[in-house]
Enzyme design. Structure first.
Site, PDB file in Angstrom:
ATOM      1  N   GLU A  96     -15.838  -7.335  -4.551  1.00  0.00           N
ATOM      2  CA  GLU A  96     -16.816  -6.759  -3.635  1.00  0.00           C
ATOM      3  C   GLU A  96     -18.229  -6.617  -4.209  1.00  0.00           C
ATOM      4  O   GLU A  96     -18.744  -5.505  -4.373  1.00  0.00           O
ATOM      5  CB  GLU A  96     -16.321  -5.389  -3.138  1.00  0.00           C
ATOM      6  CG  GLU A  96     -14.975  -5.487  -2.439  1.00  0.00           C
ATOM      7  CD  GLU A  96     -14.591  -4.236  -1.645  1.00  0.00           C
ATOM      8  OE1 GLU A  96     -15.264  -3.211  -1.796  1.00  0.00           O
ATOM      9  OE2 GLU A  96     -13.626  -4.322  -0.858  1.00  0.00           O
TER      10      GLU A  96
ATOM     11  N   GLU B 295      -7.305  -7.452  -0.038  1.00  0.00           N
ATOM     12  CA  GLU B 295      -7.221  -6.025   0.300  1.00  0.00           C
ATOM     13  C   GLU B 295      -7.238  -5.868   1.812  1.00  0.00           C
ATOM     14  O   GLU B 295      -7.981  -6.572   2.507  1.00  0.00           O
ATOM     15  CB  GLU B 295      -8.410  -5.221  -0.252  1.00  0.00           C
ATOM     16  CG  GLU B 295      -8.344  -4.956  -1.727  1.00  0.00           C
ATOM     17  CD  GLU B 295      -9.497  -4.071  -2.216  1.00  0.00           C
ATOM     18  OE1 GLU B 295     -10.019  -3.244  -1.441  1.00  0.00           O
ATOM     19  OE2 GLU B 295      -9.875  -4.250  -3.384  1.00  0.00           O
TER      20      GLU B 295
HETATM   21  C1  FCB Z   1     -12.387  -1.280  -1.533  1.00  0.00           C
HETATM   22  C2  FCB Z   1     -12.201  -1.298  -3.020  1.00  0.00           C
HETATM   23  C3  FCB Z   1     -10.901  -0.692  -3.493  1.00  0.00           C
HETATM   24  C4  FCB Z   1     -10.511   0.531  -2.681  1.00  0.00           C
HETATM   25  C5  FCB Z   1     -10.594   0.226  -1.210  1.00  0.00           C
HETATM   26  C6  FCB Z   1     -10.171   1.376  -0.328  1.00  0.00           C
HETATM   27  O1  FCB Z   1     -13.761  -1.255  -1.239  1.00  0.00           O
HETATM   28  O2  FCB Z   1     -12.248  -2.614  -3.501  1.00  0.00           O
HETATM   29  O3  FCB Z   1     -11.002  -0.410  -4.856  1.00  0.00           O
HETATM   30  O4  FCB Z   1     -11.267   1.608  -3.045  1.00  0.00           O
HETATM   31  O5  FCB Z   1     -11.883  -0.181  -0.864  1.00  0.00           O
END
Ligand code: FCB
Length: 466
Positions: free
Chosen positions: A166, A367
């Site tokens: 990110e 994610e």
């Molecule tokens: C993302 C992050 C991860 C976690 C999620 C909820 O932005 O990469 O580490 O905190 O959100």
């Protein structure tokens, strides 16, 4: 009803990151990271929480690997803590830190679990921050050296690498708003400089993997991507959605896949900041070094409304109660306990768009998850129906994208365990497994049981069967 099956060999994973679960900040010669430092500054983290203990995973990793095996996942995304390998950010290498991850990787492979390894999930060695951190171009070469050491040590065993997690969030929250470590409140020039250095670090790591010539590991970036929608058909809102998409998504994807920064955004930045002189000749070639797959962190969409005259950006995000979906019907928008809109269908849009615009790279969802605070009830179980539903609906959307020809190779749910949610501390629970922070007891939630059934079937199991 036909069974929605996923492609053969699909990776069913869960995700974590080092600082959020490991604890043991001083063990085995580890150096201080910017998060170790940030959490000690008063007022930075809700409730004064720190990652000093977190899920105590650095010591309990063997049990956690057993738990992964129990869930039946065949992939585990975790990150390596750079300051465990290089306490000061650069050589000498701390062997004990390296050995820890080596043992973890072996234990995963013994159980048929593919390691998906993130090199940078936000825990920069604090010593490098003292020299400018990601504001400084020198950090890029330090990162390349650290990445090369990882490839040399683990390249024969790791099939999936992720470079930077990110980059947009790092620049936005770490260097513009000061809400994440290192907590700076630079201007937009500072933020965009950091974006550029992170992308350059990504490209340098890709080059180092190719140069290492070990194993057949694949490598990619893990940006958070949000599909954008205008809040109305007004041209100003349509333009706000396009511009914000440039800020969040295209700046990174165009650089990696097209070797250029998007023209409209470049112009926008130049008007605001003057010449982008931190971009040097050859940088975009490095950034666009061919990768093998794209990691996508998906949480929600962004619905945009124009706010003429607002600075630095003339727009804002609105949280709608209802939306017209791309399927042409109006749907209510639920939200997670953190207020994030739950919009599974936007994931399909996002993936189809990446396929259409960027030459169909293989995609892994690295994610996707939600905050719901449910804990153990009187029967000792955690009945988190909302997360079960969240998982089901997002996998259905993912399956729709696959049916539309998007090459998706895997899905990693965020998160394996409840953990330290950065500036929000421990109050926000994302896990498929509940963690009692007093006793470190782990309890598989109903969502974890449901996910295990999906992984075992390699198909979308109906929620009622959970
Ligand atoms: C993302 C992050 C991860 C976690 C999620 C909820 O932005 O990469 O580490 O905190 O959100």
């Amino acid at each position: 009803m036909t069974t929605r099956t996923f492609p053969d060999g699909f990776l069913w994973g869960v995700a974590t990151s080092a600082y959020q679960i490991e604890g043991s900040p001083g063990a085995d010669g580890k150096g201080e990271s910017i998060w170790d430092r940030f959490v000690r500054e008063p007022g930075r983290v809700a409730g004064g929480d720190t990652g000093d203990v977190a899920c105590d995973h650095y010591r309990r990793w063997r049990g956690d690997v057993e738990l992964l095996a129990e869930l039946g996942v065949n992939a585990y995304r975790f990150s390596i803590s750079w300051p465990r390998l290089f306490p000061s950010g650069r050589p000498p290498l701390e062997r004990r830190g390296l050995d820890h991850y080596s043992r973890l990787i072996d234990a995963l492979l013994e159980r048929g679990i593919e390691p998906v390894v993130t090199l940078y999930h936000w825990d920069l060695p604090a010593a490098l921050d003292d020299e400018g951190g990601w504001r400084s171009r020198d950090t890029v070469e330090c990162f390349a050296g650290y990445a090369a050491a990882c490839f040399e040590a683990f390249g024969d065993r790791v099939g999936w690498w992720l470079t930077i997690n990110e980059p947009w969030i790092v620049g936005l929250l770490g260097y513009l708003h000061g809400l994440h470590a290192p907590g700076y409140k630079d201007d937009v020039r500072g933020e965009v400089t950091v974006f550029h250095h992170l992308l350059l670090a990504h490209g340098r790591a890709v080059q180092e993997l190719r140069r290492a010539g070990v194993g057949d590991g694949r490598i990619g970036l893990a940006p958070n991507l949000s599909p954008h929608y205008p809040a109305s058909e007004r041209p100003a809102d349509v333009e706000a959605a396009r511009a914000s998409d440039g800020y969040v998504n295209r700046w990174f994807l165009d650089a990696v896949y097209r070797g250029t920064y998007p023209e409209d955004m470049r112009r926008r930045y130049e008007e605001l900041l003057g010449p982008l002189d931190f971009v040097r000749a050859g940088d975009l070639e490095t950034i666009s070094e061919p990768t093998d797959y794209l990691g996508v962190n998906y949480y929600s969409f962004r619905m945009m409304q124009a706010v003429p005259g607002d600075r630095p950006w003339p727009w804002r995000v609105v949280v709608p109660e209802q939306v017209e979906t791309t399927g042409g019907f109006t749907a209510g928008v639920a939200s997670t306990a953190a207020g994030t809109p739950v919009v599974p269908w936007a994931l399909t849009d996002l993936l189809v768009r990446v396929r259409d615009d960027y030459g169909a790279p293989p995609i892994m969802i690295t994610e996707n998850g939600a905050v719901y605070e449910d804990g153990p009830g009187p029967d000792g179980r955690v009945h988190d129906e909302r997360r079960v539903r969240f998982v089901h609906d997002h996998l259905a959307a993912l399956h729709d994208a696959i049916e539309r020809g998007v090459p998706v190779v895997g899905y990693c749910h965020w998160s394996f365990l409840d953990n330290f949610e950065w500036a929000l501390g421990y109050a926000q629970r994302f896990g498929l497994v509940h963690v009692d922070y007093e006793t470190q007891r782990r309890t598989v939630k109903d969502s974890g049981r449901y996910y295990a059934r999906v992984a075992a079937a390699n198909a979308l199991v109906p929620v009622d069967d959970a």
